[in-house]
Design an enzyme around this catalytic site. Structure first.
Site, PDB file in Angstrom:
ATOM      1  N   CYS A 175      86.814 109.749 -82.951  1.00 52.86           N
ATOM      2  CA  CYS A 175      86.003 108.641 -83.470  1.00 52.86           C
ATOM      3  C   CYS A 175      86.275 107.366 -82.681  1.00 52.86           C
ATOM      4  O   CYS A 175      87.001 106.481 -83.123  1.00 52.86           O
ATOM      5  CB  CYS A 175      86.321 108.451 -84.947  1.00 52.86           C
ATOM      6  SG  CYS A 175      85.221 107.308 -85.720  1.00 52.86           S
ATOM      7  N   TYR A 204      93.776 115.411 -61.805  1.00 57.35           N
ATOM      8  CA  TYR A 204      93.774 114.360 -62.825  1.00 57.35           C
ATOM      9  C   TYR A 204      93.069 114.821 -64.108  1.00 57.35           C
ATOM     10  O   TYR A 204      92.516 114.011 -64.844  1.00 57.35           O
ATOM     11  CB  TYR A 204      93.126 113.063 -62.293  1.00 57.35           C
ATOM     12  CG  TYR A 204      93.618 112.668 -60.926  1.00 57.35           C
ATOM     13  CD1 TYR A 204      94.934 112.244 -60.763  1.00 57.35           C
ATOM     14  CD2 TYR A 204      92.801 112.741 -59.809  1.00 57.35           C
ATOM     15  CE1 TYR A 204      95.403 111.896 -59.502  1.00 57.35           C
ATOM     16  CE2 TYR A 204      93.274 112.395 -58.548  1.00 57.35           C
ATOM     17  CZ  TYR A 204      94.575 111.975 -58.408  1.00 57.35           C
ATOM     18  OH  TYR A 204      95.041 111.647 -57.165  1.00 57.35           O
TER      19      TYR A 204
HETATM   20  C1  LIG Z   1     100.672 108.173 -50.512  1.00 59.57           C
HETATM   21  C2  LIG Z   1      99.619 109.107 -51.043  1.00 59.57           C
HETATM   22  N1  LIG Z   1      99.425 110.283 -50.408  1.00 59.57           N
HETATM   23  C3  LIG Z   1      98.490 111.174 -50.847  1.00 59.57           C
HETATM   24  C4  LIG Z   1      97.719 110.905 -51.952  1.00 59.57           C
HETATM   25  C5  LIG Z   1      96.726 111.947 -52.363  1.00 59.57           C
HETATM   26  O1  LIG Z   1      95.423 111.508 -52.185  1.00 59.57           O
HETATM   27  P1  LIG Z   1      94.204 112.515 -52.405  1.00 59.57           P
HETATM   28  O2  LIG Z   1      94.479 113.252 -53.675  1.00 59.57           O
HETATM   29  O3  LIG Z   1      93.004 111.610 -52.487  1.00 59.57           O
HETATM   30  O4  LIG Z   1      94.145 113.426 -51.221  1.00 59.57           O
HETATM   31  C6  LIG Z   1      97.879 109.703 -52.656  1.00 59.57           C
HETATM   32  C7  LIG Z   1      97.043 109.406 -53.830  1.00 59.57           C
HETATM   33  O5  LIG Z   1      96.962 108.338 -54.363  1.00 59.57           O
HETATM   34  C8  LIG Z   1      98.854 108.768 -52.198  1.00 59.57           C
HETATM   35  O6  LIG Z   1      99.055 107.587 -52.820  1.00 59.57           O
END
Ligand SMILES: Cc1ncc(COP(=O)(O)O)c(C=O)c1O
Length: 252
Positions: A175, A204
């Protein structure tokens, strides 16, 4: 060191090389996520190449170049981002022959399309003004990205019924106005009991899920061809509540 500006990197690397207890072995960059055009990466990697060459010209040791992640995830019905093969060809062109060990940190492009969130339609609610709400048993606690930053997830009916596509506001049963996955999404006609899948939920998705509103975490199922197995069970309400402890002093 994380988040050092490009201008400072050279000076700091030289400084670190002069500290006896430190042994700098390389440089790393990460320019962002969901990058769907190789141009910005090409420009960043060319700058990194220049940095490695300048550091070496100063006599400093650079063995490793970490190019980070960021390669865009292919989403259904959107222009395809570059493929990993195209990305690799660009990297070879820009940093080829540098004689460094390359490191990569791709996250989303590997994980995102490896997972879907399955949800069942609880009911379809038609409002007099013509809006149609699709109420699912999945909620913002299971997949927070749309509520948090309006992330787009393709939604597919598992057994689509024949009929014209209809605009639906897709919501969860919590809700809260935030418990909305999307508004006016064109979907085939759906009825209570039907299953839908939120695509691209592997990054995520489960990792950002919570038990908000006392909703047990969704179970996770690993699928390989025709085989499948539950690899994380849904906790029972008792198991969730057992983790909540009352300190002695609260009852006195
Ligand atoms: C230092 C660093 N490497 C790799 C990644 C992974 O990025 P992606 O999942 O867009 O490939 C991130 C994500 O924020 C990051 O901060």
């Amino acid at each position: 060191m994380f988040g050092v500006s490009f201008g400072e990197a050279e000076r700091l690397y030289a400084k670190a090389s002069n500290i006896a207890s430190l042994k700098p072995v390389g440089v790393a960059c990460h320019i962002g996520s969901q990058i769907t055009d190789l141009g910005p990466m090409r420009a960043a990697f060319a700058k990194m190449r220049g940095l490695v060459e300048r550091l070496r010209a100063e006599g400093l040791n650079v063995e490793r170049l970490d190019l980070g992640g960021g390669l865009g995830v292919p989403y259904f019905n959107q222009p395809d981002p570059p493929t990993p093969a195209e990305y690799a060809a660009m990297v070879a062109q820009v940093v080829g022959g540098l004689g460094v060990q390359l490191a990569f940190e791709p996250g989303r492009v590997i994980a995102a399309n490896a997972g879907v969130l399955l949800a069942r339609v609880l009911h379809v609610h038609e409002r007099p003004e013509g809006r149609r709400f699709l109420v699912l048993d999945a909620a913002m606690n299971d997949l927070i990205r749309p509520a948090m930053y309006e992330a787009y997830h393709d939604i597919r009916a598992l057994l689509p019924r024949a009929g014209e596509l209809v605009a639906h506001d897709v919501v969860g049963p919590v809700c809260e106005t935030g418990d909305t996955f999307t508004r006016e999404r064109l979907l085939p006609p759906l009825e209570a009991g039907d299953l839908v899948a939120f695509m691209t939920a592997g990054a995520y998705g489960a990792a950002m899920a919570s038990e908000y509103n006392s909703r047990p975490l969704a179970p996770e199922v690993l699928v390989k061809g025709a085989e499948f197995a539950v690899i994380r069970q849904r906790p029972s309400y008792d198991e969730m509540l057992e983790r909540e402890l009352l300190p002695d002093w609260q009852t006195t």
